[in-house]
Design a protein around this motif. Structure first.
Motif, PDB file in Angstrom:
ATOM      1  N   UNK A  95       0.829  -1.205   0.000  1.00  0.00           N
ATOM      2  CA  UNK A  95       0.000   0.000   0.000  1.00  0.00           C
ATOM      3  C   UNK A  95       0.860   1.248   0.000  1.00  0.00           C
ATOM      4  N   UNK A  96       0.525   2.182  -0.873  1.00  0.00           N
ATOM      5  CA  UNK A  96       1.182   3.482  -0.856  1.00  0.00           C
ATOM      6  C   UNK A  96       0.372   4.394   0.074  1.00  0.00           C
ATOM      7  N   UNK A  97       0.860   5.581   0.286  1.00  0.00           N
ATOM      8  CA  UNK A  97       0.075   6.575   1.020  1.00  0.00           C
ATOM      9  C   UNK A  97      -1.003   7.093   0.089  1.00  0.00           C
ATOM     10  N   UNK A  98      -2.179   7.412   0.623  1.00  0.00           N
ATOM     11  CA  UNK A  98      -3.216   8.008  -0.230  1.00  0.00           C
ATOM     12  C   UNK A  98      -2.693   9.301  -0.849  1.00  0.00           C
ATOM     13  N   UNK A  99      -3.197   9.619  -2.024  1.00  0.00           N
ATOM     14  CA  UNK A  99      -2.790  10.833  -2.729  1.00  0.00           C
ATOM     15  C   UNK A  99      -4.020  11.648  -3.104  1.00  0.00           C
ATOM     16  N   UNK A 100      -3.872  12.951  -3.053  1.00  0.00           N
ATOM     17  CA  UNK A 100      -4.901  13.855  -3.553  1.00  0.00           C
ATOM     18  C   UNK A 100      -4.423  14.343  -4.908  1.00  0.00           C
ATOM     19  N   UNK A 105      -9.332  11.895  -3.941  1.00  0.00           N
ATOM     20  CA  UNK A 105      -8.463  11.100  -3.071  1.00  0.00           C
ATOM     21  C   UNK A 105      -8.361   9.687  -3.638  1.00  0.00           C
ATOM     22  N   UNK A 106      -7.114   9.214  -3.791  1.00  0.00           N
ATOM     23  CA  UNK A 106      -6.845   7.896  -4.338  1.00  0.00           C
ATOM     24  C   UNK A 106      -5.948   7.107  -3.392  1.00  0.00           C
ATOM     25  N   UNK A 107      -6.178   5.813  -3.366  1.00  0.00           N
ATOM     26  CA  UNK A 107      -5.308   4.885  -2.652  1.00  0.00           C
ATOM     27  C   UNK A 107      -4.795   3.884  -3.674  1.00  0.00           C
TER      28      UNK A 107
END
Length: 148
Positions: A95-100, A105-107
């Motif tokens: 898992x990466x960090x969520x990104x805006x 917002x994406x995971x």
């Protein structure tokens, strides 16, 4: 469809460094540590539920719009089995960090399937009226990488 494709391209670009993604500090400011953990947890719980054939639990982690569109937990699980095999059955998930990206917002999750092919599952996240993070869709992209 074009709007969704644009968002997918933007997310992939941010993930591989073509677009500036939010730094860890910017992410903490935009989402907060607890929200970052909640987003990842929602995706982890869904992947775990799917791995265990728990269609009802996996379906419950999707947005109301998604549930209405797909109709039932059994239909949801059937679609996952047919079109998202690496999500349904895999050897490893990172898992990466969520990104805006562009206000959404994406995971992202890096999945290694049972044949060692590497995929990226990009989850669009949405906060519902109760303040709970839900999954509003997933795009699955195969990479040219093979895990060792």
């Amino acid at each position: 469809m074009m709007k969704r494709l644009t968002l997918i391209v933007a997310m992939l670009a941010a993930l591989i460094g073509w677009l500036p993604a939010a730094s860890a500090e910017e992410m903490r400011q935009a989402l907060g540590e607890s929200e970052i953990a909640e987003i990842r947890s929602a995706v982890e719980k869904q992947i775990d539920a799917l791995t265990n054939d728990d269609a009802a639990r996996a379906f419950d982690l999707t947005t109301e719009d998604t549930r209405n569109r797909l109709g039932s937990p059994d239909n949801f699980l059937r679609i996952i089995k047919e079109k998202y095999e690496p999500v349904y059955r895999h050897r490893m998930a990172l898992y990466s960090s969520p990104q805006v990206v562009l206000g959404k917002v994406y995971q992202a999750v890096r999945l290694t399937d049972l044949e060692s092919h590497v995929w990226v599952a990009i989850y669009l996240m949405h906060k519902d009226e109760q303040g709970t993070w839900k999954i509003d869709g997933c795009q699955l992209v195969q990479t040219p990488a093979v895990a060792i």
